[in-house]
Structures are given as structure tokens and as C-alpha cells.
Design an enzyme around this catalytic site. Structure first.
Site, short mmCIF file in Angstrom:
data_model
loop_
_atom_site.label_atom_id
_atom_site.label_comp_id
_atom_site.label_asym_id
_atom_site.label_seq_id
_atom_site.Cartn_x
_atom_site.Cartn_y
_atom_site.Cartn_z
N THR A 121 12.81 -7.41 -16.85
CA THR A 121 13.70 -8.40 -16.24
C THR A 121 14.47 -9.18 -17.30
O THR A 121 13.99 -9.33 -18.43
CB THR A 121 12.84 -9.37 -15.39
OG1 THR A 121 13.65 -10.48 -15.00
CG2 THR A 121 11.66 -9.92 -16.18
N ASP A 122 15.61 -9.72 -16.90
CA ASP A 122 16.37 -10.58 -17.81
C ASP A 122 15.66 -11.92 -18.05
O ASP A 122 16.01 -12.66 -18.97
CB ASP A 122 17.79 -10.81 -17.29
CG ASP A 122 17.86 -11.42 -15.90
OD1 ASP A 122 16.79 -11.69 -15.30
OD2 ASP A 122 18.99 -11.63 -15.41
N GLU A 123 14.65 -12.23 -17.21
CA GLU A 123 13.98 -13.53 -17.34
C GLU A 123 13.20 -13.66 -18.64
O GLU A 123 12.82 -14.76 -19.03
CB GLU A 123 13.02 -13.76 -16.17
CG GLU A 123 13.74 -13.83 -14.86
CD GLU A 123 12.85 -14.35 -13.74
OE1 GLU A 123 11.81 -14.95 -14.02
OE2 GLU A 123 13.21 -14.12 -12.58
N TYR A 148 5.12 -15.74 -14.74
CA TYR A 148 5.65 -14.40 -14.44
C TYR A 148 6.45 -13.85 -15.62
O TYR A 148 6.16 -12.76 -16.13
CB TYR A 148 6.53 -14.44 -13.18
CG TYR A 148 7.44 -13.23 -13.06
CD1 TYR A 148 6.92 -11.97 -12.80
CD2 TYR A 148 8.82 -13.35 -13.25
CE1 TYR A 148 7.75 -10.85 -12.73
CE2 TYR A 148 9.66 -12.25 -13.18
CZ TYR A 148 9.12 -10.99 -12.91
OH TYR A 148 9.94 -9.89 -12.85
N LYS A 152 5.87 -10.61 -18.21
CA LYS A 152 6.83 -9.51 -18.36
C LYS A 152 7.25 -9.38 -19.82
O LYS A 152 7.37 -8.27 -20.36
CB LYS A 152 8.06 -9.72 -17.46
CG LYS A 152 7.81 -9.58 -15.97
CD LYS A 152 7.28 -8.21 -15.56
CE LYS A 152 8.32 -7.11 -15.70
NZ LYS A 152 7.81 -5.83 -15.10
P1 NAD Z 1 7.73 -6.10 -5.55
O1 NAD Z 1 6.81 -7.25 -5.62
O2 NAD Z 1 8.60 -5.92 -4.36
O3 NAD Z 1 6.90 -4.74 -5.72
C1 NAD Z 1 5.86 -4.59 -6.63
C2 NAD Z 1 5.02 -3.37 -6.22
O4 NAD Z 1 3.99 -3.19 -7.19
C3 NAD Z 1 4.34 -3.54 -4.86
O5 NAD Z 1 4.50 -2.37 -4.09
C4 NAD Z 1 2.87 -3.77 -5.22
O6 NAD Z 1 1.97 -3.30 -4.22
C5 NAD Z 1 2.76 -2.97 -6.51
N1 NAD Z 1 1.66 -3.44 -7.37
C6 NAD Z 1 1.36 -4.72 -7.72
N2 NAD Z 1 0.28 -4.74 -8.52
C7 NAD Z 1 -0.11 -3.45 -8.69
C8 NAD Z 1 -1.16 -2.83 -9.42
N3 NAD Z 1 -2.03 -3.55 -10.13
N4 NAD Z 1 -1.26 -1.48 -9.39
C9 NAD Z 1 -0.38 -0.74 -8.66
N5 NAD Z 1 0.62 -1.26 -7.93
C10 NAD Z 1 0.76 -2.62 -7.96
O7 NAD Z 1 8.59 -6.17 -6.89
P2 NAD Z 1 10.10 -5.74 -7.17
O8 NAD Z 1 10.99 -6.89 -6.90
O9 NAD Z 1 10.38 -4.44 -6.52
O10 NAD Z 1 10.04 -5.54 -8.76
C11 NAD Z 1 9.70 -4.28 -9.31
C12 NAD Z 1 9.82 -4.35 -10.82
O11 NAD Z 1 11.15 -4.70 -11.19
C13 NAD Z 1 8.91 -5.39 -11.47
O12 NAD Z 1 8.41 -4.86 -12.67
C14 NAD Z 1 9.84 -6.56 -11.74
O13 NAD Z 1 9.39 -7.31 -12.84
C15 NAD Z 1 11.13 -5.83 -12.05
N6 NAD Z 1 12.38 -6.58 -11.80
C16 NAD Z 1 12.60 -7.14 -10.57
C17 NAD Z 1 13.80 -7.79 -10.32
C18 NAD Z 1 14.13 -8.39 -8.98
O14 NAD Z 1 15.21 -8.94 -8.80
N7 NAD Z 1 13.26 -8.29 -7.97
C19 NAD Z 1 14.78 -7.87 -11.35
C20 NAD Z 1 14.50 -7.30 -12.58
C21 NAD Z 1 13.30 -6.64 -12.79
O1 TDX Z 2 13.79 -20.29 -0.77
C1 TDX Z 2 14.27 -20.21 -1.89
N1 TDX Z 2 15.27 -21.06 -2.24
C2 TDX Z 2 15.86 -21.04 -3.47
O2 TDX Z 2 16.77 -21.85 -3.73
C3 TDX Z 2 13.82 -19.23 -2.86
C4 TDX Z 2 12.72 -18.28 -2.51
C5 TDX Z 2 14.45 -19.22 -4.08
N2 TDX Z 2 15.43 -20.09 -4.39
C6 TDX Z 2 16.13 -19.99 -5.70
C7 TDX Z 2 15.25 -19.85 -6.92
C8 TDX Z 2 16.12 -19.01 -7.84
O3 TDX Z 2 17.05 -19.84 -8.53
O4 TDX Z 2 16.88 -18.77 -5.63
C9 TDX Z 2 16.91 -18.11 -6.89
C10 TDX Z 2 16.32 -16.72 -6.75
O5 TDX Z 2 14.93 -16.87 -6.48
P1 TDX Z 2 13.93 -15.61 -6.38
O6 TDX Z 2 14.40 -14.70 -5.31
O7 TDX Z 2 12.54 -16.14 -6.31
O8 TDX Z 2 14.23 -14.84 -7.75
P2 TDX Z 2 14.08 -15.26 -9.32
O9 TDX Z 2 13.08 -16.32 -9.50
O10 TDX Z 2 15.47 -15.46 -9.85
O11 TDX Z 2 13.45 -13.88 -9.88
C11 TDX Z 2 13.94 -12.61 -9.40
O12 TDX Z 2 14.80 -12.02 -10.34
C12 TDX Z 2 14.25 -11.60 -11.55
C13 TDX Z 2 12.77 -11.67 -9.12
O13 TDX Z 2 11.88 -12.27 -8.18
C14 TDX Z 2 12.04 -11.32 -10.38
O14 TDX Z 2 11.02 -10.35 -10.12
C15 TDX Z 2 13.02 -10.74 -11.35
O15 TDX Z 2 12.39 -10.53 -12.60
#
Ligand code: NAD
Ligand code: TDX
Length: 332
Positions: A121-123, A148, A152
Site C-alpha cells: 500500500t501507499d500508506e 496497519y 505493511k
Molecule cells: P480485504 O480485507 O478485503 O481482504 C483480505 C483477505 O485476506 C480476506 O479474504 C481475508 O479472509 C484474508 N486473510 C486475512 N488474514 C489471513 C490469513 N492469516 N491467512 C489467509 N488469509 C487471510 O483486503 P483488501 O482491501 O482486498 O486488501 C488486499 C491487499 O491489498 C492487502 O494486502 C492490502 O494491504 C492491500 N492494499 C489494499 C488497498 C485498498 O484500498 N483496499 C490499497 C492498497 C493495497
Molecule cells: O466512515 C468512514 N468515513 C470516513 O470519512 C470511513 C470508513 C472512512 N472515512 C475516511 C478515512 C479515510 O480518510 O475515508 C478515507 C478512506 O478510509 P478507508 O476506506 O478506511 O481507507 P484508508 O484508511 O485510506 O485505507 C485504504 O487504502 C489503503 C485501505 O483500507 C487499506 O487497506 C489500503 O492500504
């Protein structure tokens, strides 16, 4: 044709990747997923059983991981605890999965010599000021803020160390915020869409001026496939689609697209340590590997996402009440 092991493939982005692989390649896939609260087998429905099989298990289970690596040509590692708010309430599962789980996979990659792609992630880079002209690049120093993002960051550094010390054939991608179908209702965009569908007012943390850089999940998938096929071993690639928006602008757009007044939302308690702004410069991926996003128009991507949640209530409704009850306890 190759056989891919996709960890976390029943989650949001992992399942989008599996759908993408089935549609655009002839690879077969094993999904390794623990099916935590965030994993949903329904996210893999409709995919042919001859191409995709789901194995329920933990990435920290070394014996299981070893068996699955033995039958895979490459591994794409999505599995993680992924939600910042949860990491503030209880960091422990983040250490277990994101750190120990990634370590377990790297040791298997080392034993088997398997090509490994790590999803991050960019975080890990911390945050930017709203008026900073710079964006994150592959050389930005690591400076994570939350439990988190620090786990990462730790997992990325483990991958780099296993590349350098043990010659593991790995690449890393750090992507910006994803949106699209099958995202858990705890996350910002699905939470607000499903709130509106249930007659609940959207909830904005603090003033809502925080900026996120949005990318449609399918574009993230095409980037990962490109890196898997053409990426230079040992390299990191940033993935983003120039989609910076403030949270306030996103909530107002959700409301407008769903036919509600743009101010029909509530300000709620802010997130502790809330990162202000993320922004990705994805030039390396574009210039070196020729990748381009296909869904650059945020408003139409958001419209398609709203349609998906409208049409798939049975997918999200079971998690909605408990998620909102947990937020309500925190004043969010
Ligand atoms: P998500 O929470 O929707 O999915 C995570 C999945 O991993 C789930 O299916 C969960 O059951 C599985 N999991 C959790 N712990 C596990 C374990 N110990 N063993 C096996 N499976 C396990 O997450 P997401 O939003 O799809 O993110 C997926 C990946 O992408 C993560 O590595 C996250 O850091 C990265 N990422 C997410 C975002 C975003 O915007 N959501 C952005 C950049 C990077
Ligand atoms: O109800 C809400 N109201 C609100 O204002 C929620 C749930 C979030 N927010 C804000 C917090 C953040 O500034 O919205 C923005 C996005 O929040 P999230 O969806 O929780 O994402 P963020 O914390 O930015 O992280 C996401 O992007 C990077 C993913 O969850 C991570 O897994 C990924 O690494």
C-alpha cells in the site's frame, strides 16, 4: 499456462484479481484464504471450478503453505488484515498475518524458488500535506502512521531482505486506495453507498478534507498481472491512476449519484492519527512496463460501483448491521 497461488483471494482486491486472471489469461488459480470476517467465498462465485479452487487456511500455517507452493508456478500475496480502524482497536491480528504470515510465505518462496509478488500500500510512505506538489515515488522514505501501515511497511522490508539475502525472486507493488465491487462495508465508499441504500446518513470523519488517490480495483489487477509478467525482480512499482479526491467530495458525489441532497451526511469522530493525503506517481510502472489504467473516470467507476451494491444486497447485508454497531460504539 501457469498455476498461480493467490493469498487473500476471497477478499476485495484478491477476488477482483482472480476474476481478472480468469477473464484475461489461461492460468489456473488456487486461492489460500483464512476466510476471516473480510473473506467471502461468494466473491468467487461464477468462476469455473476447472480454473479456480479455494483452500481455507492461514498463510502462517507453514505446512499448508509448503504444500501449496510445491504445486504453484508463482504466488501473488494479497492476504492481510487491511482496515486501519480495526488496527487501532486491536493491532495483534495485524502482526500475526501481515508480519508472521508474510514471513512464512517468504520462507516457502526461498525453499521452493517460487516467483513471488507482494501486494502493498501507499500508506507505508506516511502522508503528504494538502498543498505538497510532490507525490509518493519508489524512493520516498518509509514513514507509516498506523498499526496497519506499520505492519505493511514491515512486510515490505521483509520481502526486500529476502530478495537481497536469499535471492528470493520477488517484486512489490504499493497501490493507492481501491474502489469497486466486493469491497467490505467497513471501508469508506461501500459504507456510504450501503448507508444511503438503508436510509442511514453517510458518515464523514472530522472535516472530511483528507485526500485519497482512488483507483478502480480492476486497474490494480491489470497492473499486478503486468508486473508479474514483465516486472524486474527485486523492484518496487507504485500503482495509481491520478484519482485524488477529498473525502468530502466523494461523499457529496455518492449522494448526488444516488439522488440525495449533497449535504445529507454527518460529521463524526475523526480517526486517531488520520493520514491527511496520499498521492501516487506511477511513472515507473507506466514508462518501464507500459501499463495504463482503463477506468480513469472516477464518476463512472463510482456509478458502476453503486449499481453493483444496489444489485448485490445479499452479498453485503449480512455484515452491515454488526459493522455499523461497531462504528456507533466509537461515535463514528
Ligand atoms: P480485504 O480485507 O478485503 O481482504 C483480505 C483477505 O485476506 C480476506 O479474504 C481475508 O479472509 C484474508 N486473510 C486475512 N488474514 C489471513 C490469513 N492469516 N491467512 C489467509 N488469509 C487471510 O483486503 P483488501 O482491501 O482486498 O486488501 C488486499 C491487499 O491489498 C492487502 O494486502 C492490502 O494491504 C492491500 N492494499 C489494499 C488497498 C485498498 O484500498 N483496499 C490499497 C492498497 C493495497
Ligand atoms: O466512515 C468512514 N468515513 C470516513 O470519512 C470511513 C470508513 C472512512 N472515512 C475516511 C478515512 C479515510 O480518510 O475515508 C478515507 C478512506 O478510509 P478507508 O476506506 O478506511 O481507507 P484508508 O484508511 O485510506 O485505507 C485504504 O487504502 C489503503 C485501505 O483500507 C487499506 O487497506 C489500503 O492500504
Amino acid at each position: 499456462m501457469a498455476h498461480l497461488l493467490v493469498t487473500g483471494g476471497a477478499g476485495f482486491i484478491g477476488s477482483n484479481f482472480v476474476h481478472h486472471v480468469v477473464a484475461h489469461t489461461d492460468h489456473t488459480v488456487s486461492v489460500l484464504d483464512k476466510l476471516t470476517y473480510a473473506g467471502n467465498p461468494a466473491s468467487l462465485e461464477g468462476l469455473p471450478g476447472t480454473r479456480v479452487k479455494l483452500v481455507q487456511g492461514d498463510i502462517a500455517d507453514a505446512a499448508l503453505v509448503d504444500r501449496l507452493f510445491a504445486e504453484s508456478d508463482a504466488v501473488v500475496h494479497y492476504a492481510a488484515e487491511s482496515h486501519n480502524d480495526n488496527s487501532l482497536d486491536d493491532p495483534r491480528p495485524f502482526l500475526d498475518t501481515n508480519i508472521v504470515g508474510t514471513y512464512t510465505l517468504l520462507e516457502a518462496a526461498r525453499r521452493h524458488g517460487t516467483r513471488f509478488h507482494h501486494i502493498s500500500t501507499d500508506e507505508v510512505y506516511g502522508d503528504l500535506e494538502l498543498d505538497d506538489p510532490e507525490r509518493f515515488t519508489e524512493t520516498t522514505p518509509y514513514n507509516p502512521s498506523s498499526p496497519y501501515s506499520s505492519t505493511k511497511a514491515g512486510s515490505d522490508l521483509l520481502v526486500r531482505a529476502w530478495v537481497r539475502s536469499f535471492g528470493v525472486r520477488a517484486t512489490i507493488s504499493n497501490c493507492s486506495n481501491n474502489y469497486g465491487p466486493r469491497q467490505h462495508v467497513e471501508k469508506f465508499i461501500p459504507r456510504q453507498i450501503t448507508n444511503v441504500l438503508q436510509g442511514i446518513r453517510p458518515k464523514l470523519y472530522g472535516a472530511g478534507l483528507n485526500v485519497r488517490d482512488w483507483i478502480f480495483a480492476d486497474d490494480h489487477s491489470s497492473a499486478v498481472l503486468t508486473i508479474l509478467e514483465k516486472g524486474r525482480l527485486g523492484e518496487t512499482y507504485l500503482v495509481g491512476a491520478d484519482g485524488e479526491k477529498s473525502n468530502k467530495d466523494v461523499v457529496e458525489l455518492v449522494l448526488r449519484l444516488m439522488g440525495r441532497p449533497a449535504d445529507a451526511y454527518d460529521h463524526v469522530v475523526d480517526r486517531a492519527g488520520h493520514d491527511l493525503r496520499y498521492a501516487i506517481d506511477s511513472s515507473r510502472l507506466r514508462d518501464e512496463l507500459g501499463w495504463r489504467p482503463s477506468y480513469a473516470d472516477f464518476e463512472s467507476g463510482l456509478g458502476a460501483t453503486i449499481d453493483w451494491y444496489r444489485e448485490n444486497e445479499s452479498w453485503w447485508a449480512p455484515a452491515k448491521a454488526a459493522t455499523e454497531a461497531s462504528y456507533a460504539r466509537k461515535g463514528q
